[in-house]
Design a protein around this motif. Structure first.
Motif, PDB file in Angstrom:
ATOM      1  N   UNK A  63       0.875  -1.183   0.000  1.00 21.83           N
ATOM      2  CA  UNK A  63       0.000   0.000   0.000  1.00 21.83           C
ATOM      3  C   UNK A  63       0.907   1.226   0.000  1.00 21.83           C
ATOM      4  N   UNK A  64       1.487   1.530  -1.166  1.00 19.44           N
ATOM      5  CA  UNK A  64       2.545   2.523  -1.231  1.00 19.44           C
ATOM      6  C   UNK A  64       2.066   3.898  -0.800  1.00 19.44           C
ATOM      7  N   UNK A  65       0.930   4.348  -1.357  1.00 21.91           N
ATOM      8  CA  UNK A  65       0.446   5.691  -1.031  1.00 21.91           C
ATOM      9  C   UNK A  65       0.086   5.809   0.447  1.00 21.91           C
ATOM     10  N   UNK A  66      -0.517   4.758   1.013  1.00 24.13           N
ATOM     11  CA  UNK A  66      -0.834   4.784   2.437  1.00 24.13           C
ATOM     12  C   UNK A  66       0.437   4.834   3.283  1.00 24.13           C
ATOM     13  N   UNK A  67       1.487   4.157   2.792  1.00 20.79           N
ATOM     14  CA  UNK A  67       2.759   4.178   3.511  1.00 20.79           C
ATOM     15  C   UNK A  67       3.304   5.597   3.586  1.00 20.79           C
ATOM     16  N   UNK A  68       3.305   6.270   2.436  1.00 18.15           N
ATOM     17  CA  UNK A  68       3.832   7.642   2.397  1.00 18.15           C
ATOM     18  C   UNK A  68       2.945   8.589   3.201  1.00 18.15           C
ATOM     19  N   UNK A  69       1.627   8.417   3.079  1.00 28.01           N
ATOM     20  CA  UNK A  69       0.689   9.252   3.844  1.00 28.01           C
ATOM     21  C   UNK A  69       0.883   9.042   5.344  1.00 28.01           C
ATOM     22  N   UNK A  70       1.052   7.787   5.739  1.00 26.16           N
ATOM     23  CA  UNK A  70       1.263   7.469   7.151  1.00 26.16           C
ATOM     24  C   UNK A  70       2.574   8.070   7.645  1.00 26.16           C
ATOM     25  N   UNK A  71       3.606   8.011   6.816  1.00 17.59           N
ATOM     26  CA  UNK A  71       4.894   8.576   7.207  1.00 17.59           C
ATOM     27  C   UNK A  71       4.798  10.090   7.379  1.00 17.59           C
ATOM     28  N   UNK A  72       4.072  10.750   6.474  1.00 14.73           N
ATOM     29  CA  UNK A  72       3.895  12.198   6.585  1.00 14.73           C
ATOM     30  C   UNK A  72       3.180  12.575   7.882  1.00 14.73           C
ATOM     31  N   UNK A  73       2.185  11.775   8.265  1.00 10.48           N
ATOM     32  CA  UNK A  73       1.495  12.018   9.548  1.00 10.48           C
ATOM     33  C   UNK A  73       2.448  11.789  10.719  1.00 10.48           C
ATOM     34  N   UNK A  74       3.278  10.775  10.566  1.00 14.37           N
ATOM     35  CA  UNK A  74       4.195  10.401  11.641  1.00 14.37           C
ATOM     36  C   UNK A  74       5.192  11.518  11.930  1.00 14.37           C
ATOM     37  N   UNK A  75       5.760  12.110  10.887  1.00 17.41           N
ATOM     38  CA  UNK A  75       6.760  13.162  11.104  1.00 17.41           C
ATOM     39  C   UNK A  75       6.113  14.460  11.559  1.00 17.41           C
ATOM     40  N   UNK A  76       4.779  14.542  11.449  1.00 18.94           N
ATOM     41  CA  UNK A  76       4.068  15.731  11.914  1.00 18.94           C
ATOM     42  C   UNK A  76       3.692  15.675  13.381  1.00 18.94           C
ATOM     43  N   UNK A  77       3.905  14.527  14.007  1.00 14.87           N
ATOM     44  CA  UNK A  77       3.570  14.381  15.426  1.00 14.87           C
ATOM     45  C   UNK A  77       4.687  14.989  16.265  1.00 14.87           C
ATOM     46  N   UNK A  78       4.324  15.870  17.181  1.00 15.83           N
ATOM     47  CA  UNK A  78       5.316  16.504  18.034  1.00 15.83           C
ATOM     48  C   UNK A  78       5.874  15.507  19.047  1.00 15.83           C
ATOM     49  N   UNK A  79       7.128  15.721  19.365  1.00 11.51           N
ATOM     50  CA  UNK A  79       7.833  14.913  20.366  1.00 11.51           C
ATOM     51  C   UNK A  79       7.789  13.411  20.033  1.00 11.51           C
ATOM     52  N   UNK A  80       7.828  13.119  18.732  1.00  9.07           N
ATOM     53  CA  UNK A  80       7.927  11.725  18.294  1.00  9.07           C
ATOM     54  C   UNK A  80       9.215  11.589  17.485  1.00  9.07           C
ATOM     55  N   UNK A  81      10.300  11.234  18.128  1.00  8.12           N
ATOM     56  CA  UNK A  81      11.583  11.176  17.417  1.00  8.12           C
ATOM     57  C   UNK A  81      11.618  10.013  16.433  1.00  8.12           C
ATOM     58  N   UNK A  82      12.080  10.291  15.228  1.00  7.39           N
ATOM     59  CA  UNK A  82      12.242   9.222  14.237  1.00  7.39           C
ATOM     60  C   UNK A  82      13.438   8.361  14.625  1.00  7.39           C
ATOM     61  N   UNK A  83      13.306   7.059  14.452  1.00  5.46           N
ATOM     62  CA  UNK A  83      14.432   6.168  14.700  1.00  5.46           C
ATOM     63  C   UNK A  83      14.853   5.512  13.399  1.00  5.46           C
ATOM     64  N   UNK A  84      15.913   4.740  13.470  1.00  7.69           N
ATOM     65  CA  UNK A  84      16.458   4.128  12.260  1.00  7.69           C
ATOM     66  C   UNK A  84      15.500   3.119  11.653  1.00  7.69           C
ATOM     67  N   UNK A  85      14.704   2.433  12.488  1.00 14.19           N
ATOM     68  CA  UNK A  85      13.771   1.429  11.978  1.00 14.19           C
ATOM     69  C   UNK A  85      12.694   2.080  11.125  1.00 14.19           C
ATOM     70  N   UNK A  86      12.176   3.243  11.580  1.00 18.41           N
ATOM     71  CA  UNK A  86      11.151   3.956  10.813  1.00 18.41           C
ATOM     72  C   UNK A  86      11.710   4.433   9.476  1.00 18.41           C
ATOM     73  N   UNK A  87      12.924   4.954   9.489  1.00 19.89           N
ATOM     74  CA  UNK A  87      13.537   5.445   8.247  1.00 19.89           C
ATOM     75  C   UNK A  87      13.795   4.303   7.274  1.00 19.89           C
ATOM     76  N   UNK A  88      14.244   3.150   7.792  1.00 15.21           N
ATOM     77  CA  UNK A  88      14.458   1.994   6.914  1.00 15.21           C
ATOM     78  C   UNK A  88      13.134   1.497   6.343  1.00 15.21           C
ATOM     79  N   UNK A  89      12.047   1.598   7.138  1.00 17.68           N
ATOM     80  CA  UNK A  89      10.741   1.163   6.659  1.00 17.68           C
ATOM     81  C   UNK A  89      10.243   1.996   5.504  1.00 17.68           C
ATOM     82  N   UNK A  90      10.348   3.316   5.609  1.00 15.41           N
ATOM     83  CA  UNK A  90       9.862   4.188   4.530  1.00 15.41           C
ATOM     84  C   UNK A  90      10.778   4.099   3.314  1.00 15.41           C
TER      85      UNK A  90
END
Length: 587
Positions: free
Chosen positions: A315-342
């Motif tokens: 679900x490529x578009x949902x993946x990108x949409x979900x990632x965009x929401x994720x980086x918009x959340x305050x005080x939610x630090x991105x980790x290496x696992x999230x970056x490798x997933x996207x």
């Protein structure tokens, strides 16, 4: 005697040392009322700062050499995860007793420093201390987690020979150790022999079956546990969720989810995350997203798990949409696992612009030096056919590990640059990085795509001699594909017949593909039969066999293959292509 004697020859050393006259457990000296008061205060410390302040007070008041207080102090530091400080206090104790040794061993084990725990246990035995039930139950998890089967069995024999009374803590620890060692039959016998089981005993055996892939038995035991009158706790529920992930039937998973709700554990963050993983393991993305959306506070683990779920479900578009929401959340630090997933999602969908955006985020968040993220960046550019950017990133990487080299070799191979892939392989060896099994798979695959038959065969034939790597089925599949692409079907067939391993699905699949390309129907039909035996529920090979019959004009064979396909109720997954337009992937 070496401090690692018990590790180098566990059976011999432990048996001999235990035959000596052990020192009796040294009883602590009479403890003053003031010491008892300090000990009771120490018991309540759960945070570091007040603990350090109290430690300083003990030193200034001259009570730091009191063994009773020192043991309590060690226990508090170990609880806070400060094992170096715990060890320092231990070393300063003049007359150590069995309690001192046991606290240190238990602290190392609980903080997952298993090797250190075993070393300390060996030193304790050499010093002549006879382990008691608490000591044994503390060290057994270390043997299980490190896979020290022989040493663990030796300690089990010592427990039996010494004639200790029945102890549920030691017996439960033994069940846990044998479960981690994969000896479930022994673990089950020990569990059945426990006279007075508790909730922990049940949880350990249920978790053991689940971790060893025996989900149905784990769930059956959870039912027996409740029938025996025990109330499930958080650990039981987590083990049941893990066990249901190993059962194919969706009804079982939804049943466990329902039980979790009825038991009142659904509100727990870890339980919800485990439920998400349970549904994603069977590709039930909507159910997983429902659990995710019901979370009040979503941590980075839940966000990343859902991200990987969308990605693995294509679900490529949902993946990108979900990632965009994720980086918009305050005080939610991105980790290496999230970056490798996207990055994996961008790689699979060919979303180059999104991949570049994520690459920029990798640099911005400081993960550019992470070798795993770096390998994912190279892989993303490779799958998007952007060899120049992949090579630029690779050359800018300072610490290149084997995964980074493998990604770049595979990048050249999938883009048809076999010579460059081999040159990279030679550079890798010159740089001092030893190739692994995946490296040879990448190199052989590159030779196959580039039609470099002689070079590929030379590398394959010298794997053991030059790199001490024994070929596995993936290596054989690459060589079969190499020979098949070159039209050398008889050589490929001979290689399969001479394999020291049993040919698997990939090996026969590579030869069947070559048979279709070179119109060798006779060999193709023979290989198809072997594939159907290995994987009867794969529709792709039925379709390939049907196409081979069609090319040969054997319409009766086409009809029979189509009938077999329909009778099995199989459907071939449709192929797809994707294109990126204005930062959105269309499939």
């Amino acid at each position: 005697m070496s401090r690692l004697l018990i590790l180098s020859n566990p059976h011999l050393s432990f048996t001999k040392v235990t035959q000596r006259n052990f020192k009796s457990s040294i009883h602590p000296p009479s403890v003053s009322t003031q010491g008892l008061s300090h000990a009771s205060i120490l018991k309540g410390f759960k945070e570091l700062k007040p603990l350090q302040q109290f430690h300083a007070q003990l030193i200034t008041s001259g009570l730091s050499h009191n063994i009773f207080l020192s043991n309590r102090l060690m226990n508090s530091y170990a609880f806070c995860g400060l094992m170096p400080d715990t060890h320092k206090i231990f070393c300063r104790i003049v007359n150590k007793n069995l309690v001192s040794w046991t606290i240190l061993i238990s602290g190392f084990t609980k903080n997952h420093m298993f090797f250190e725990a075993i070393v300390v246990f060996g030193e304790m035995v050499i010093c002549g201390f006879r382990p008691n039930a608490v000591t044994i139950s503390s060290i057994l998890p270390a043997f299980g987690n490190l896979g020290f089967t022989r040493t663990g069995k030796t300690l089990h024999c010592f427990w039996i020979r010494q004639g200790f009374e029945s102890n549920v803590f030691v017996e439960t620890a033994l069940v846990d150790m044998y479960s981690k060692l994969g000896c479930m039959s022994v673990a089950r016998k020990l569990f059945d022999d426990i006279s007075e089981r508790n909730v922990v005993s049940w949880n350990v055996i249920i978790s053991g079956y689940s971790d060893n892939g025996l989900g149905e038995e784990a769930l059956r035991l959870s039912n027996l546990m409740r029938r025996a009158g025990f109330v499930v706790d958080f650990f039981t529920v987590m083990s049941m969720i893990s066990a249901s992930s190993r059962v194919e039937h969706l009804r079982v998973r939804t049943g466990v989810h329902g039980f979790t709700i009825r038991s009142g554990f659904e509100g727990d963050q870890l339980v919800r995350t485990a439920l998400m993983g349970m549904y994603l393991s069977c590709n039930c993305i909507d159910d997983a997203y429902f659990v995710f959306s019901e979370m009040c506070a979503k941590d980075v683990v839940a966000w990343t798990l859902m991200l990987n779920g969308f990605s693995s479900g294509k679900c490529w578009n949902k993946t990108i949409e979900h990632f965009n929401k994720m980086i918009g959340v305050e005080q939610l630090p991105l980790d290496s696992v999230a970056l490798m997933g996207i990055l994996s999602s961008c790689s699979s969908s060919g979303a180059l612009q999104q991949g570049r955006r994520v690459h920029a985020m990798v640099v911005k968040t400081g993960f550019e030096g992470d070798i795993f993220v770096g390998s994912a960046v190279i892989d993303m550019y490779a799958n998007c056919a952007n060899l120049d950017d992949a090579e630029k990133f690779f050359k800018g990487t300072e610490d290149r590990d084997v995964a980074c080299w493998n990604a770049m070799i595979a990048c050249n191979g999938m883009n048809g640059k076999g010579i460059d892939a081999i040159n990279l392989f030679l550079q890798m060896k010159d740089s001092g990085v030893n190739p692994d099994e995946s490296t040879l798979v990448c190199v052989l695959s590159a030779c196959s795509h580039a039609g470099m038959v002689d070079e590929g065969l030379q590398i394959f034939n010298n794997m053991v001699k030059n790199w001490k790597i024994v070929p596995n089925p993936k290596h054989y599949a690459c060589v079969i594909d190499l020979l098949g692409r070159a039209g050398r079907l008889n050589d490929a067939y001979t290689l399969i017949s001479m394999m020291p391993l049993r040919p698997d699905f990939e090996v026969y699949g590579a030869l069947l593909s070559a048979c279709r390309v070179h119109n060798n129907n006779e060999m193709g039909i023979e290989i198809s039969q072997k594939l159907f035996e290995l994987k009867p529920d794969d529709a792709g090979h039925f379709v390939m066999l049907s196409n081979m019959h069609a090319l040969a004009g054997n319409w009766e064979g086409v009809e029979m293959t189509q009938i077999s396909l329909r009778s099995e109720g199989l459907k071939k997954d449709p192929g797809f292509s994707s294109i990126e337009i204005t930062e959105e992937a269309y499939t």
